[in-house]
Design an enzyme around this catalytic site. Structure first.
Site, PDB file in Angstrom:
ATOM      1  N   PHE A   1       0.858  -1.194   0.000  1.00 10.25           N
ATOM      2  CA  PHE A   1       0.000   0.000   0.000  1.00 10.25           C
ATOM      3  C   PHE A   1       0.884   1.231   0.000  1.00 10.25           C
ATOM      4  O   PHE A   1       2.089   1.142   0.275  1.00 10.25           O
ATOM      5  CB  PHE A   1      -0.892  -0.027   1.252  1.00 10.25           C
ATOM      6  CG  PHE A   1      -2.369  -0.054   0.948  1.00 10.25           C
ATOM      7  CD1 PHE A   1      -2.915  -1.018   0.128  1.00 10.25           C
ATOM      8  CD2 PHE A   1      -3.228   0.896   1.514  1.00 10.25           C
ATOM      9  CE1 PHE A   1      -4.283  -1.037  -0.141  1.00 10.25           C
ATOM     10  CE2 PHE A   1      -4.590   0.879   1.248  1.00 10.25           C
ATOM     11  CZ  PHE A   1      -5.121  -0.075   0.426  1.00 10.25           C
TER      12      PHE A   1
ATOM     13  N   GLN B   1      -7.595  14.916   3.504  1.00 13.71           N
ATOM     14  CA  GLN B   1      -6.966  14.040   2.499  1.00 13.71           C
ATOM     15  C   GLN B   1      -7.777  13.969   1.211  1.00 13.71           C
ATOM     16  O   GLN B   1      -8.991  13.751   1.249  1.00 13.71           O
ATOM     17  CB  GLN B   1      -6.825  12.625   3.061  1.00 13.71           C
ATOM     18  CG  GLN B   1      -6.182  11.671   2.069  1.00 13.71           C
ATOM     19  CD  GLN B   1      -5.683  10.402   2.740  1.00 13.71           C
ATOM     20  OE1 GLN B   1      -6.458   9.497   3.033  1.00 13.71           O
ATOM     21  NE2 GLN B   1      -4.392  10.336   2.998  1.00 13.71           N
TER      22      GLN B   1
ATOM     23  N   HIS C   1      -8.036  11.758  -2.148  1.00  9.10           N
ATOM     24  CA  HIS C   1      -7.597  10.466  -2.674  1.00  9.10           C
ATOM     25  C   HIS C   1      -7.252  10.626  -4.146  1.00  9.10           C
ATOM     26  O   HIS C   1      -8.019  11.232  -4.906  1.00  9.10           O
ATOM     27  CB  HIS C   1      -8.690   9.407  -2.499  1.00  9.10           C
ATOM     28  CG  HIS C   1      -8.163   8.014  -2.581  1.00  9.10           C
ATOM     29  ND1 HIS C   1      -7.701   7.466  -3.760  1.00  9.10           N
ATOM     30  CD2 HIS C   1      -7.999   7.059  -1.637  1.00  9.10           C
ATOM     31  CE1 HIS C   1      -7.284   6.227  -3.521  1.00  9.10           C
ATOM     32  NE2 HIS C   1      -7.450   5.954  -2.248  1.00  9.10           N
TER      33      HIS C   1
ATOM     34  N   LEU D   1     -14.762   5.664  -4.978  1.00 16.84           N
ATOM     35  CA  LEU D   1     -13.361   5.322  -4.729  1.00 16.84           C
ATOM     36  C   LEU D   1     -12.884   4.139  -5.580  1.00 16.84           C
ATOM     37  O   LEU D   1     -13.590   3.145  -5.718  1.00 16.84           O
ATOM     38  CB  LEU D   1     -13.173   4.961  -3.248  1.00 16.84           C
ATOM     39  CG  LEU D   1     -11.726   4.638  -2.880  1.00 16.84           C
ATOM     40  CD1 LEU D   1     -10.879   5.898  -2.835  1.00 16.84           C
ATOM     41  CD2 LEU D   1     -11.640   3.913  -1.556  1.00 16.84           C
TER      42      LEU D   1
ATOM     43  N   GLU E   1      -6.614   2.155  -3.401  1.00 20.83           N
ATOM     44  CA  GLU E   1      -5.161   2.146  -3.572  1.00 20.83           C
ATOM     45  C   GLU E   1      -4.672   0.712  -3.795  1.00 20.83           C
ATOM     46  O   GLU E   1      -3.618   0.479  -4.390  1.00 20.83           O
ATOM     47  CB  GLU E   1      -4.561   2.709  -2.274  1.00 20.83           C
ATOM     48  CG  GLU E   1      -3.111   3.038  -2.314  1.00 20.83           C
ATOM     49  CD  GLU E   1      -2.747   3.897  -1.092  1.00 20.83           C
ATOM     50  OE1 GLU E   1      -3.078   5.094  -1.082  1.00 20.83           O
ATOM     51  OE2 GLU E   1      -2.151   3.353  -0.152  1.00 20.83           O
TER      52      GLU E   1
ATOM     53  N   ARG F   1      -0.516   9.258  -0.400  1.00 20.89           N
ATOM     54  CA  ARG F   1      -1.624   9.828  -1.176  1.00 20.89           C
ATOM     55  C   ARG F   1      -1.462  11.302  -1.495  1.00 20.89           C
ATOM     56  O   ARG F   1      -1.858  11.753  -2.574  1.00 20.89           O
ATOM     57  CB  ARG F   1      -2.916   9.653  -0.386  1.00 20.89           C
ATOM     58  CG  ARG F   1      -3.305   8.225  -0.356  1.00 20.89           C
ATOM     59  CD  ARG F   1      -4.551   7.993   0.409  1.00 20.89           C
ATOM     60  NE  ARG F   1      -4.831   6.572   0.307  1.00 20.89           N
ATOM     61  CZ  ARG F   1      -5.711   5.932   1.023  1.00 20.89           C
ATOM     62  NH1 ARG F   1      -6.426   6.584   1.920  1.00 20.89           N
ATOM     63  NH2 ARG F   1      -5.902   4.644   0.860  1.00 20.89           N
TER      64      ARG F   1
ATOM     65  N   HIS G   1     -11.311  12.613   0.563  1.00 17.23           N
ATOM     66  CA  HIS G   1     -11.471  11.214   0.983  1.00 17.23           C
ATOM     67  C   HIS G   1     -11.485  11.008   2.493  1.00 17.23           C
ATOM     68  O   HIS G   1     -12.218  10.170   2.999  1.00 17.23           O
ATOM     69  CB  HIS G   1     -10.330  10.387   0.378  1.00 17.23           C
ATOM     70  CG  HIS G   1     -10.379   8.943   0.734  1.00 17.23           C
ATOM     71  ND1 HIS G   1     -11.467   8.149   0.417  1.00 17.23           N
ATOM     72  CD2 HIS G   1      -9.503   8.130   1.382  1.00 17.23           C
ATOM     73  CE1 HIS G   1     -11.238   6.907   0.841  1.00 17.23           C
ATOM     74  NE2 HIS G   1     -10.067   6.877   1.444  1.00 17.23           N
TER      75      HIS G   1
ATOM     76  N   ARG H   1      -2.782  10.701   6.195  1.00 18.27           N
ATOM     77  CA  ARG H   1      -2.980   9.320   6.634  1.00 18.27           C
ATOM     78  C   ARG H   1      -2.472   8.348   5.585  1.00 18.27           C
ATOM     79  O   ARG H   1      -2.693   8.544   4.388  1.00 18.27           O
ATOM     80  CB  ARG H   1      -4.467   9.066   6.865  1.00 18.27           C
ATOM     81  CG  ARG H   1      -4.799   7.618   7.135  1.00 18.27           C
ATOM     82  CD  ARG H   1      -6.271   7.428   7.374  1.00 18.27           C
ATOM     83  NE  ARG H   1      -7.070   7.533   6.169  1.00 18.27           N
ATOM     84  CZ  ARG H   1      -7.492   6.490   5.440  1.00 18.27           C
ATOM     85  NH1 ARG H   1      -7.167   5.264   5.767  1.00 18.27           N
ATOM     86  NH2 ARG H   1      -8.232   6.687   4.366  1.00 18.27           N
TER      87      ARG H   1
END
Ligand SMILES: Cc1cc2nc3c(=O)[nH]c(=O)nc-3n(C[C@H](O)[C@H](O)[C@H](O)COP(=O)(O)OP(=O)(O)OC[C@H]3O[C@@H](n4cnc5c(N)ncnc54)[C@H](O)[C@@H]3O)c2cc1C
Length: 566
Positions: free
Chosen positions: A111, A233, A235, A245, A248, A279, A344, A379
């Site tokens: 990730f 955040q 995305h 979404l 990721e 991100r 996000h 994050r």
């Protein structure tokens, strides 16, 4: 009047995990929607945990701290990463069907921003698998639920209002029963908020419609400080147009981004981690490509999964394939997916320490509504699901300890609050002329998208604050046309809008004041991180004559700030 030792507001992963941590006290969960409709159910890519043979919790902590651009409180990060294996295995024993390796172990995928394949997953529907498990456990334990109740007020004796000291004590909440319009007081010895994020103050967002941040707003109006709200955040990969979404995990499995010239542009922005940079970095790269006319007409780039082959896509990313086919008429086995960025996640939230305590005694927080702060300025994907189960448990345990040593507050405080809320709602319903809530709300979303997005500067932030002040004045003239008592969603939306305006304002205030770029907060006029002046958390507190900003130091216990390169 209703009465429980502990009231938990929020039926998502954090709220339910908190409820399961209460062993002896009488606990109830209040939720605006059926618990299984909480946004946790939509989580896709997975949950981070150092389970690998050569992985260590310290490495997980390092990635998290660096990913958050050194703004995270490191004592809390240590707790998060150390407790992760026990909490994830617990979910597995309770029944979550994680995807497996050929040897039958819990499978883990790479990730963003992680130095190890550390993200456990259940296909690309991890939140669904976890939330259903948690809800089953809650039913098994006989937890009392109040579904489709909106909590509109946190009841605090001697509210902490602009005094800078901690002198308030929480004694319950006021709820509005959406099904029949009744307003009721819930007396409690301790209250936990697990009310989720505030993504829907933006127009383009991956969040559920219910993620308006109303819990944060209710706590703010009752005197709790909001922390690091400027860190929002975005995305990098959401489906072009609808902003659903695209996890990721799609890049974790080997998918990559290309611009209209077919170039894998991430090589220019993150030479080592490429498409799996954190991100904030990938999102800015995409927007830069689009701004510099290397995106496709309309403003998107491509996420290419075609090289993964049909089998891998069907096994590991079936939900993504379904979303692309249903909403864009594209089969990712054959064609790239058009993507753009969208809001996000909310790094900021109700200020709290690693014990989930706030500045108000008896008031605890956990999950996305809280700012404990484990995510700092950005994050890492997979850390939020983890946060809900680690800190959900801590919040439940600590609320119970507190409740064991305290008595219910006298009933008259609650009666006064219920009366106040009833009058406020009657006044809103009593108006027959004025503006519809959605006109103000839609303008707010436009302002946030256009002026408080991924690239910020003083001029736009100031303009956004002016716009929000005007919208607040217009809110005073809002008219709810539906006067009914049964499922009056127009009234619910109108109530929430006031909170959305507050939340938007705190984001702008924090962002305007913070004259540096760190993690998700990027100032075109101050493009560098400035540890000398800005290695600190922002706190915004409500006051009737205008919000107040304070700062508090970051807890650095493990890793000293370094340049953040990937
Ligand atoms: C599309 C998507 C995919 C994601 N994928 C991942 C992922 O793969 N991995 C990861 O780590 N994170 C992921 N995240 C983030 C993660 O899912 C969330 O941060 C997390 O699930 C939040 O859980 P929560 O329990 O704090 O809040 P939520 O699940 O949002 O629940 C909030 C609850 O509060 C209730 N509530 C709110 N306000 C009130 C009120 N005033 N009165 C009564 N009830 C109220 C709601 O009814 C709801 O039950 C994803 C997020 C999104 C949007």
């Amino acid at each position: 009047m209703l009465k429980h030792d502990i009231i938990i507001v929020g039926g998502g992963l954090a709220g339910l995990r908190a409820a399961l941590a209460v062993s002896g006290a009488d606990v109830a969960v209040i939720s605006r929607v059926h618990p299984l409709r909480s946004h946790s159910v939509a989580a896709q890519g997975g949950i981070n945990v150092a389970l690998g043979k050569t992985d260590r919790w310290e490495d997980h902590a390092f990635d998290t701290i660096k990913g958050g651009d050194y703004l995270a409180d490191q004592d809390a990060v240590a707790l998060l990463c150390k407790d992760a294996p026990e909490r994830v295995i617990e979910m597995e024993r309770w029944g979550t069907l994680f995807s497996r390796t050929d040897e039958g172990m819990i499978a883990q995928r790479p990730f963003g921003g992680a130095g190890y394949p550390r993200t456990a997953y259940a296909e690309d529907r991890t939140g669904h698998a976890l939330l259903h498990t948690m809800y089953e456990q809650a039913l098994k334990n006989g937890i009392r639920f109040y579904e489709e109740w909106l909590v509109t007020r946190l009841v605090v004796k001697t509210p902490y209002l602009n005094t800078g000291t901690n002198n308030g004590r929480c004694s319950g909440v006021v709820g509005y029963n959406i099904a029949d319009g009744k307003i009721e007081g819930f007396l409690a010895k301790a209250v936990i908020f697990a009310t989720g994020g505030y993504g829907r103050i933006y127009k383009r967002s991956t969040n559920s419609i219910i993620n308006t941040g109303f819990g944060c707003a209710v706590a703010y109006r009752s005197g709790a400080a909001l922390e690091d709200m400027e860190f929002v955040q975005f995305h990098p990969t959401t489906l072009y147009g609808t902003n659903i979404l695209i996890t990721e995990g799609a890049r974790g499995e080997g998918g990559f981004l290309t611009n209209k010239n077919g170039e894998r542009f991430m090589a220019c922005y993150s030479p080592h981690l490429l498409d799996l940079a954190p991100r904030d970095i990938v999102a800015r790269a995409i927007q830069t490509e689009i701004n510099e006319r290397r995106g496709f007409d309309g403003g998107y780039v491509n996420l290419d999964l075609t090289y993964l082959g049909a089998q891998k896509i069907k096994e590991r990313l079936p939900g993504i394939r379904q979303i692309a086919m249903d909403f864009a008429n594209i089969d990712p086995i054959k064609e790239p997916i058009p993507i753009q960025l969208a809001q996000h996640y909310s790094m900021g939230g109700i200020a709290s320490n690693k014990d989930c305590e706030t500045s108000i005694a008896g008031f605890f927080v956990c999950g996305e509504c809280s700012c404990i702060s484990v995510h700092g300025a950005n994050r890492l994907g997979g850390n939020s699901l983890l946060e809900t189960i680690v800190f959900g448990k801590i919040a439940g345990e600590n609320a119970e300890k507190y409740a064991d040593n305290t008595e219910f507050e006298k009933i008259d405080i609650m009666e006064k609050e219920v009366h106040g809320e009833s009058q406020r709602i009657s006044a809103l319903l009593g108006k027959n002329e004025g503006e519809a809530f959605f006109e103000i709300r839609d303008e707010l979303k436009e302002v946030m998208d256009e002026k408080v997005g991924i690239f910020r500067d003083e001029e736009n932030l100031k303009a956004a604050l002016d716009n929000i002040s005007e919208l607040k004045i217009r809110y005073g003239n809002v008219c709810v046309r539906n006067k009914g008592k049964i499922f009056n969603q127009e009234l619910v939306n109108a109530l929430e809008l006031e909170g959305m305006l507050d939340i938007a304002e705190t984001i702008c205030l924090g962002a305007l004041a913070r004259k540096e770029s760190r993690g998700s907060h990027y100032r075109l006029d101050y493009p560098e991180r400035d540890d000398k002046n800005w290695l600190k958390h922002t706190l915004v507190t409500f006051a009737p004559d205008g919000a107040r900003i304070d700062y508090k130091p970051v807890k650095i216990t493990m890793y000293k700030p370094q340049p953040r390169e990937y």
